[in-house]
Design a protein around this motif. Structure first.
Motif, mmCIF file in Angstrom:
data_model
loop_
_atom_site.group_PDB
_atom_site.id
_atom_site.type_symbol
_atom_site.label_atom_id
_atom_site.label_comp_id
_atom_site.label_asym_id
_atom_site.label_seq_id
_atom_site.Cartn_x
_atom_site.Cartn_y
_atom_site.Cartn_z
ATOM 1 N N TRP A 1 -20.122 19.541 -32.787
ATOM 2 C CA TRP A 1 -19.765 19.003 -31.467
ATOM 3 C C TRP A 1 -19.754 17.481 -31.465
ATOM 4 O O TRP A 1 -18.819 16.854 -30.947
ATOM 5 N N LEU A 2 -20.772 16.858 -32.055
ATOM 6 C CA LEU A 2 -20.857 15.397 -32.045
ATOM 7 C C LEU A 2 -19.713 14.795 -32.861
ATOM 8 O O LEU A 2 -19.153 13.757 -32.487
ATOM 9 N N GLY A 3 -19.363 15.433 -33.968
ATOM 10 C CA GLY A 3 -18.251 14.933 -34.757
ATOM 11 C C GLY A 3 -16.949 14.934 -33.978
ATOM 12 O O GLY A 3 -16.161 13.993 -34.064
ATOM 13 N N LYS A 4 -16.702 15.991 -33.195
ATOM 14 C CA LYS A 4 -15.488 16.048 -32.378
ATOM 15 C C LYS A 4 -15.539 15.035 -31.238
ATOM 16 O O LYS A 4 -14.531 14.414 -30.897
ATOM 17 N N ARG B 1 -19.103 5.210 -39.131
ATOM 18 C CA ARG B 1 -20.485 5.324 -38.686
ATOM 19 C C ARG B 1 -21.098 6.627 -39.192
ATOM 20 O O ARG B 1 -20.499 7.689 -39.103
ATOM 21 N N GLN B 2 -22.300 6.510 -39.712
ATOM 22 C CA GLN B 2 -23.021 7.673 -40.222
ATOM 23 C C GLN B 2 -24.026 8.166 -39.177
ATOM 24 O O GLN B 2 -24.774 7.379 -38.592
ATOM 25 N N CYS B 3 -24.025 9.476 -38.956
ATOM 26 C CA CYS B 3 -24.981 10.131 -38.058
ATOM 27 C C CYS B 3 -25.657 11.245 -38.843
ATOM 28 O O CYS B 3 -24.993 11.981 -39.584
ATOM 29 N N PHE B 4 -26.939 11.371 -38.688
ATOM 30 C CA PHE B 4 -27.646 12.431 -39.398
ATOM 31 C C PHE B 4 -28.831 12.915 -38.571
ATOM 32 O O PHE B 4 -29.319 12.222 -37.672
ATOM 33 N N GLN B 5 -29.288 14.117 -38.898
ATOM 34 C CA GLN B 5 -30.392 14.749 -38.192
ATOM 35 C C GLN B 5 -31.699 14.432 -38.912
ATOM 36 O O GLN B 5 -31.735 14.207 -40.124
ATOM 37 N N PHE B 6 -32.765 14.437 -38.141
ATOM 38 C CA PHE B 6 -34.079 14.122 -38.683
ATOM 39 C C PHE B 6 -35.105 14.934 -37.917
ATOM 40 O O PHE B 6 -34.828 15.411 -36.802
ATOM 41 N N GLY B 7 -36.271 15.117 -38.477
ATOM 42 C CA GLY B 7 -37.302 15.870 -37.798
ATOM 43 C C GLY B 7 -38.637 15.725 -38.491
ATOM 44 O O GLY B 7 -38.726 15.189 -39.613
ATOM 45 N N PRO B 8 -39.701 16.189 -37.863
ATOM 46 C CA PRO B 8 -41.035 16.071 -38.480
ATOM 47 C C PRO B 8 -41.172 16.893 -39.753
ATOM 48 O O PRO B 8 -42.104 16.659 -40.528
ATOM 49 N N GLN B 9 -40.266 17.846 -40.003
ATOM 50 C CA GLN B 9 -40.324 18.612 -41.238
ATOM 51 C C GLN B 9 -39.775 17.819 -42.418
ATOM 52 O O GLN B 9 -40.022 18.166 -43.574
ATOM 53 N N ASP B 10 -39.023 16.756 -42.135
ATOM 54 C CA ASP B 10 -38.337 16.014 -43.193
ATOM 55 C C ASP B 10 -39.263 14.993 -43.846
ATOM 56 O O ASP B 10 -40.378 14.736 -43.381
ATOM 57 N N ASN B 11 -38.761 14.401 -44.930
ATOM 58 C CA ASN B 11 -39.473 13.326 -45.624
ATOM 59 C C ASN B 11 -39.651 12.146 -44.671
ATOM 60 O O ASN B 11 -38.677 11.570 -44.181
ATOM 61 N N GLN B 12 -40.915 11.763 -44.417
ATOM 62 C CA GLN B 12 -41.217 10.732 -43.413
ATOM 63 C C GLN B 12 -41.325 9.325 -43.993
ATOM 64 O O GLN B 12 -41.711 8.390 -43.287
ATOM 65 N N THR B 13 -40.966 9.156 -45.252
ATOM 66 C CA THR B 13 -41.129 7.853 -45.900
ATOM 67 C C THR B 13 -40.386 6.747 -45.172
ATOM 68 O O THR B 13 -40.854 5.599 -45.113
ATOM 69 N N LEU B 14 -39.234 7.064 -44.591
ATOM 70 C CA LEU B 14 -38.350 6.029 -44.044
ATOM 71 C C LEU B 14 -38.596 5.702 -42.579
ATOM 72 O O LEU B 14 -37.828 4.931 -42.006
#
Length: 565
Positions: free
Chosen positions: A351-354, A409-422
């Motif tokens: 949806w966001l891409g469209k 433009r780059q869009c990506f998903q993130f969450g507490p399950q992901d690598n938190q280094t960044l």
């Protein structure tokens, strides 16, 4: 009357021979000093190559280690030979074996003939000099330096610290006002002879022999004692970078050197054949006579220093990468990070891409996969979807992704399950747009078929991780564009925040959303949160969800919701 050249050589003796011959055949005497550390065979070959010229002399050899007295001693001895053997010399020009004449020597002679009593040497007081590197200006005259800065750096630094701690100070000879400046000068016979024949020279030499980098202070200081006609500038073009190292000129600097209008340039790459052929063949009148003005190219050097120290935004290179916070922008372009959106909405990436016309990635920092848009395995810049490669240096993974997709433009998903280094890197990045629906990570757990005891433990862990991230985003050092909503707030009115997000990603579109992404089924979610409370886990990030009631009315038809104007 003519001009004599003193040359200090230690490498590329073949080029030094060419330059010395260029000056000598034009009736300019040359006295050459060769570093004692140069092999005897190379020295003998240089002497043999110039043996046919009667106005060339060789001085006694001294070891000329950087920053030591040997360079001054070599200059003194060669200058004395020049004054004794060539009485017609009116000015003495100090050059190195890597120097290159940029203009015909006849122009230099004519220029000096109009200024017969002027000494050209950079000479400024220690309070005024701004180019000293290493933190030593006046201290180089008041401390002792028995150790080599290059070969015994730890001993050098330790001994300096010890003298500072003990309050040790050397006594500067009476009547001496320390000055600093470039090593390369052009002095009149009267001035140079007055310095070398000073009745107190033994005492002065003894003092300066223990000064750090005396070749930048000995003649610069003594010229003020014996002459009132000093132009504090050098006729030699010599540029240094921000670390105090000399710039080296190559063939592609030909036009740059011509624009400077200087008589001599240092330091020339020995294999710059085009430079040597272009300038060594000059005859009188080949270039327009002009005042030496290295300031005309200072702007280019300033840009070069800025490019080296700051670089291009988001591009990490060898000169900056090891130095934290030297980056010129952490990333190369704006990007958007979404936390909780893919949990709350079905097919949110599509949806966001469209809606924005961009390519939207999934969880590219997920522990078990790198979910590029469209399921790609290799992305722009040969970035692969290997988690091992990504986790080796997550910062470089993100910066490379943004750099290699400039213009999109780059869009990506993130969450507490992901690598938190960044999280700290993104929080401090002005290019980052961070949008968070706090507590949305609980929706997949609500729909999962796991034991509730496992859900409770996992929910407590994820809430702790997300709470830490949110706490960091509230700190004053954060530079990212941050928007946060609780899950209850967002579900109550999703269209307004979605419209704001889309407008920021694609501001040129300026169109109202008429279609929202499909919400996940939240029937019974309030009771799920209450069950977590009953089990001893306090869900604090979801907002005020009513227990037993759905957060928004549900209809039998679960088609795409439309906004009616």
């Amino acid at each position: 009357m003519t001009i004599g050249f003193v040359m200090l050589c230690h490498t590329a003796l073949e080029r030094a021979s060419e330059v010395a011959r260029h000056w000598a055949i034009r009736n300019c005497p040359v006295v050459i000093h060769v570093d004692r550390r140069v092999a005897v065979a190379k020295y003998d070959a240089l002497v043999k190559s110039l043996a046919d010229l009667e106005n060339i002399r060789f001085s006694g050899r001294h070891a000329c280690e950087w920053g030591t007295w040997g360079i001054v001693a070599a200059t003194q001895e060669a200058s004395m030979i020049m004054l004794q053997d060539f009485p017609t010399v009116r000015h003495v020009y100090l050059a190195s074996g890597s120097c290159l004449p940029l203009r015909p020597v006849e122009e230099l002679i004519a220029y000096l003939s109009e200024r017969p009593r002027t000494n050209f040497i950079e000479s400024v007081t220690t309070e005024d000099v701004g180019w000293t590197i290493g933190g030593l200006d006046l201290e180089r005259f008041t401390l002792r330096f028995p150790f080599s800065w290059r070969k015994q750096r730890r001993l050098f630094d330790g001994y300096v610290r010890l003298q500072r701690r003990l309050g040790f100070r050397r006594q500067i000879p009476k009547g001496i006002m320390p000055h600093l400046g470039s090593q390369w000068w052009c002095l009149t016979r009267q001035t140079l002879s007055a310095i070398l024949e000073n009745p107190d020279r033994a005492e002065i030499d003894s003092y300066f022999s223990r000064v750090w980098i005396p070749d930048e202070s000995y003649f610069q200081t003594m010229v003020r004692q014996v002459s009132d006609s000093v132009e504090s500038r050098s006729l030699t073009l010599s540029k240094f970078d921000f670390q105090g190292k000399p710039h080296i000129f190559y063939d592609d600097h030909l036009q740059l050197l011509r624009r400077s209008d200087c008589f001599v340039a240092r330091k020339i790459w020995p294999h710059a054949d085009r430079l040597y052929q272009s300038f060594m063949g000059n005859e009188p009148g080949a270039q327009a006579i002009a005042e030496p003005n290295p300031g005309k190219i200072d702007r280019l050097f300033a840009k070069a220093v800025e490019r080296r120290t700051k670089g291009r935004p988001g591009l990490y290179m060898q000169s900056r990468h090891p130095n934290e916070n030297w980056e010129n922008g952490r990333t190369a372009a704006p990007y958007s990070m979404f936390e909780g959106f893919s949990d709350l909405f079905e097919n949110f990436e599509v949806w966001l891409g469209k809606a924005t016309g961009t390519r939207v990635h999934g969880h590219i920092f997920a522990p078990d996969a790198v979910n590029f848009a469209g399921g790609e395995k290799i992305y722009n810049g040969a970035i692969c979807n290997s988690t091992a490669t990504r986790d080796y240096n997550p910062t470089s993974f993100l910066t490379n992704l943004i750099w290699n997709t400039r213009g999109e433009r780059q869009c990506f998903q993130f969450g507490p399950q992901d690598n938190q280094t960044l999280i700290y890197f993104m929080a401090g990045d002005p290019n980052a747009q961070i949008s968070i629906i706090s507590g949305a990570w609980a929706i997949p757990m609500f729909h999962s078929n796991r034991n509730f005891s496992d859900i409770r433990r996992e929910a407590a862990r994820l809430q702790k991780i997300e709470a830490h991230f949110l706490n960091e985003l509230r700190k004053p050092w954060v530079k990212a564009r941050v928007r946060t909503w609780t899950l209850a707030e967002f579900v109550e009115n999703p269209m307004e925040p979605l419209q704001n997000i889309v407008d920021e990603i694609s501001p040129r579109a300026m169109r109202r959303l008429t279609e929202a992404p499909r919400l996940a089924d939240l029937s019974g979610f309030g009771q799920f949160l209450q069950n977590l409370r009953n089990q001893g886990m306090q869900p604090a990030l979801m907002g005020d969800f009513p227990t037993g009631d759905d957060p928004r009315p549900l209809h039998a038809r679960r088609g795409r919701p439309y906004l009616v104007k």
